[in-house]
Design an enzyme around this catalytic site. Sequence first.
Site, PDB file in Angstrom:
ATOM      1  N   VAL A 290     -17.644   6.211  -2.363  1.00 30.70           N
ATOM      2  CA  VAL A 290     -17.669   4.713  -2.706  1.00 30.70           C
ATOM      3  C   VAL A 290     -19.170   4.005  -2.507  1.00 30.70           C
ATOM      4  O   VAL A 290     -18.955   3.308  -3.647  1.00 30.70           O
ATOM      5  CB  VAL A 290     -16.718   4.370  -1.351  1.00 30.70           C
ATOM      6  CG1 VAL A 290     -16.269   2.429  -1.241  1.00 30.70           C
ATOM      7  CG2 VAL A 290     -14.753   5.030  -1.149  1.00 30.70           C
TER       8      VAL A 290
ATOM      9  N   ASP B 175      -3.843   6.916   8.875  1.00 32.13           N
ATOM     10  CA  ASP B 175      -4.873   6.321   8.211  1.00 32.13           C
ATOM     11  C   ASP B 175      -4.089   4.784   7.543  1.00 32.13           C
ATOM     12  O   ASP B 175      -4.141   4.589   7.439  1.00 32.13           O
ATOM     13  CB  ASP B 175      -5.158   7.050   7.056  1.00 32.13           C
ATOM     14  CG  ASP B 175      -5.663   5.966   6.244  1.00 32.13           C
ATOM     15  OD1 ASP B 175      -7.191   5.806   5.909  1.00 32.13           O
ATOM     16  OD2 ASP B 175      -4.708   6.153   4.509  1.00 32.13           O
TER      17      ASP B 175
ATOM     18  N   LYS C  16     -10.590   0.070   7.635  1.00 35.78           N
ATOM     19  CA  LYS C  16      -8.757  -0.335   8.364  1.00 35.78           C
ATOM     20  C   LYS C  16      -9.667   0.896   9.493  1.00 35.78           C
ATOM     21  O   LYS C  16      -8.796  -0.066  10.502  1.00 35.78           O
ATOM     22  CB  LYS C  16      -8.209   0.548   7.269  1.00 35.78           C
ATOM     23  CG  LYS C  16      -8.758   2.116   7.628  1.00 35.78           C
ATOM     24  CD  LYS C  16      -9.104   2.359   6.312  1.00 35.78           C
ATOM     25  CE  LYS C  16      -8.941   3.893   5.934  1.00 35.78           C
ATOM     26  NZ  LYS C  16      -9.440   4.021   4.678  1.00 35.78           N
TER      27      LYS C  16
ATOM     28  N   VAL D 187      -7.435  -1.668   2.569  1.00 38.61           N
ATOM     29  CA  VAL D 187      -6.264  -1.070   2.364  1.00 38.61           C
ATOM     30  C   VAL D 187      -5.750  -0.853   0.611  1.00 38.61           C
ATOM     31  O   VAL D 187      -6.159  -1.384   0.476  1.00 38.61           O
ATOM     32  CB  VAL D 187      -5.037  -1.911   2.774  1.00 38.61           C
ATOM     33  CG1 VAL D 187      -3.600  -2.650   2.561  1.00 38.61           C
ATOM     34  CG2 VAL D 187      -5.740  -2.634   3.822  1.00 38.61           C
TER      35      VAL D 187
ATOM     36  N   LYS E  71      -3.709   1.266   7.968  1.00 38.66           N
ATOM     37  CA  LYS E  71      -3.611  -0.547   7.078  1.00 38.66           C
ATOM     38  C   LYS E  71      -2.387  -1.067   7.286  1.00 38.66           C
ATOM     39  O   LYS E  71      -2.293  -2.223   6.406  1.00 38.66           O
ATOM     40  CB  LYS E  71      -3.356   0.479   5.489  1.00 38.66           C
ATOM     41  CG  LYS E  71      -4.519   1.678   5.432  1.00 38.66           C
ATOM     42  CD  LYS E  71      -4.754   2.718   3.903  1.00 38.66           C
ATOM     43  CE  LYS E  71      -5.794   3.375   4.093  1.00 38.66           C
ATOM     44  NZ  LYS E  71      -5.847   4.507   3.043  1.00 38.66           N
TER      45      LYS E  71
ATOM     46  N   GLY F 235     -12.499  13.169  -3.529  1.00 42.25           N
ATOM     47  CA  GLY F 235     -12.264  11.829  -2.714  1.00 42.25           C
ATOM     48  C   GLY F 235     -11.910  10.758  -2.624  1.00 42.25           C
ATOM     49  O   GLY F 235     -12.104  10.133  -1.758  1.00 42.25           O
TER      50      GLY F 235
ATOM     51  N   ALA G 211     -25.031 -11.305  -7.600  1.00 39.35           N
ATOM     52  CA  ALA G 211     -25.291 -10.290  -6.305  1.00 39.35           C
ATOM     53  C   ALA G 211     -26.215  -8.808  -6.340  1.00 39.35           C
ATOM     54  O   ALA G 211     -26.201  -8.967  -8.457  1.00 39.35           O
ATOM     55  CB  ALA G 211     -23.958  -9.854  -5.742  1.00 39.35           C
TER      56      ALA G 211
ATOM     57  N   GLU H  25     -11.472  -6.136   1.702  1.00 44.19           N
ATOM     58  CA  GLU H  25     -10.038  -6.017   0.579  1.00 44.19           C
ATOM     59  C   GLU H  25      -9.790  -5.121   0.187  1.00 44.19           C
ATOM     60  O   GLU H  25      -8.940  -4.176   0.107  1.00 44.19           O
ATOM     61  CB  GLU H  25     -10.508  -6.550  -0.628  1.00 44.19           C
ATOM     62  CG  GLU H  25      -9.116  -6.570  -1.988  1.00 44.19           C
ATOM     63  CD  GLU H  25      -7.912  -6.994  -1.478  1.00 44.19           C
ATOM     64  OE1 GLU H  25      -7.948  -8.053  -1.330  1.00 44.19           O
ATOM     65  OE2 GLU H  25      -7.331  -6.388  -1.868  1.00 44.19           O
TER      66      GLU H  25
HETATM   67  N1  HSE Z   1      -8.415   8.721   2.203  1.00 41.97           N
HETATM   68  C1  HSE Z   1      -8.264   7.234   1.692  1.00 41.97           C
HETATM   69  C2  HSE Z   1      -6.122   7.703   1.702  1.00 41.97           C
HETATM   70  C3  HSE Z   1      -8.245   6.669   1.949  1.00 41.97           C
HETATM   71  O1  HSE Z   1      -6.265   9.375   1.019  1.00 41.97           O
HETATM   72  O2  HSE Z   1      -5.804   7.012   0.684  1.00 41.97           O
HETATM   73  C4  HSE Z   1      -8.456   5.357   1.506  1.00 41.97           C
HETATM   74  O3  HSE Z   1      -8.065   4.776   2.295  1.00 41.97           O
END
Ligand code: HSE
Length: 424
Positions: free
Chosen positions: A15, A196, A100, A127, A200, A182, A31, A124
């Site tokens: 990212v 995860d 998150k 989530v 969120k 990724g 920016a 932003e």
């Molecule tokens: N590991 C997270 C997913 C990445 O697979 O959604 C984004 O938060």
Amino acid sequence: MSEKLRIGLAGLGTVGATVAARLLSGAVPRAELVAVSARDENKDRGVDLSGVSFVSDPSDLATQEDVDVVVELIGGEGGAALDLVERSLDANKPVVTANKAMLAAHADALSKLSVGGAVPLAFEAAVAGGIPIIKALREGLAGNDINRICGILNGTCNYILSRMEAAGLSFDDALKEAQEKGFAEADPTLDISGVDAAQKLAILSALAYGVAPDLDNVSVSGIEAVTAADIAFADEFDSVIRLVAMAVRSGNGVYHSVEPVLVKKSEPLAQVVNELNAVSISAAPLGDIMLQGPGAGGGATASAVLADIADIAAGFGRPLFDKAVSEMTESASENAPASEFYIRLALADKPGSMAKATQILAENGVSIEEVVQRSSEAGDSYLPVVFITHRIENQLLRSALIALEQQTEICNAVLALPVFAQDV
Ligand code: HSE
């Protein structure tokens, strides 16, 4: 302050490298990237950072005079990420983060440091990757009462389930592909276990209902127990399996869950495949909407980070969770809505096993709507059987499962998944 916001970026993973490349190409006209921090200065990330200063300790970005806004893409609930964010806010420096885990665990403290949005902390990207769901809840839906949030919030799990379903991949091969692309967290057990998605969901719920994010109040099951056989059974019921995160009003509280769910193929959520995320919201007076888009990966998450940078450049700052903490603080963890259930058992291949299983279900008030049994292969001593129940209270299901699990000689490997319904 110079004419352009000067950005200090910590974390140059998938990212971070995309955010850096976009800032350097002028994607956000107000920016400019002036400093970066990462573990390894010399790693090739496919972006020319020669004109940008390198800072070996990320926390220095908080106090560096030529940095106006800090972008935290280190990740992790505490450690270097939290330290950087706290120091930056303390130094009155706006922060953009995709973190998150940190927000779900430290919302109160960070909210205070953000001083009601006077020092913006924008998230932003935390989530649903590229779906602008934070903006949608805060701005587009500001005048609504939210009745239910229901979504696919983990791209890795969705990728695994949909690749197992469409390409017949094993769980491990599908996970490996998701990691290579990724999508997965540094520790993919956070994805697979549902944590995860729960982080969120806790953030969305805080925005929607004015309840403080509280992971202890989310009932979480991951996709570890879902097998290729479950995916094949789901297909026989014209359904797929999705990891669904839900926050729904229940009594005087909000019930939160993250769990694998059987979803009819005709439902919009069933058509959300691979790393796509989706969030469906039932609101009054609006009605129902669903937003869908790439939920994981460099491009999707960078898109959300860049939007936050553009907002800060335009002077926007909001309190972390702007709805006043409402009356709905009662824990609703016991109030799971009634549902139909998919129950998968393995029954011993001998007379009376099926009768015993149905008797136990009946004794516990569980009424069966459909049943599918597979024939045995040579040498199998257990046969897989799936029941779809009528709509029942969660408590009845729990009692039935306990009773089934005690019948070790006739049943093992019990899995129960709710069946998705629009009217919950
Ligand atoms: N590991 C997270 C997913 C990445 O697979 O959604 C984004 O938060």
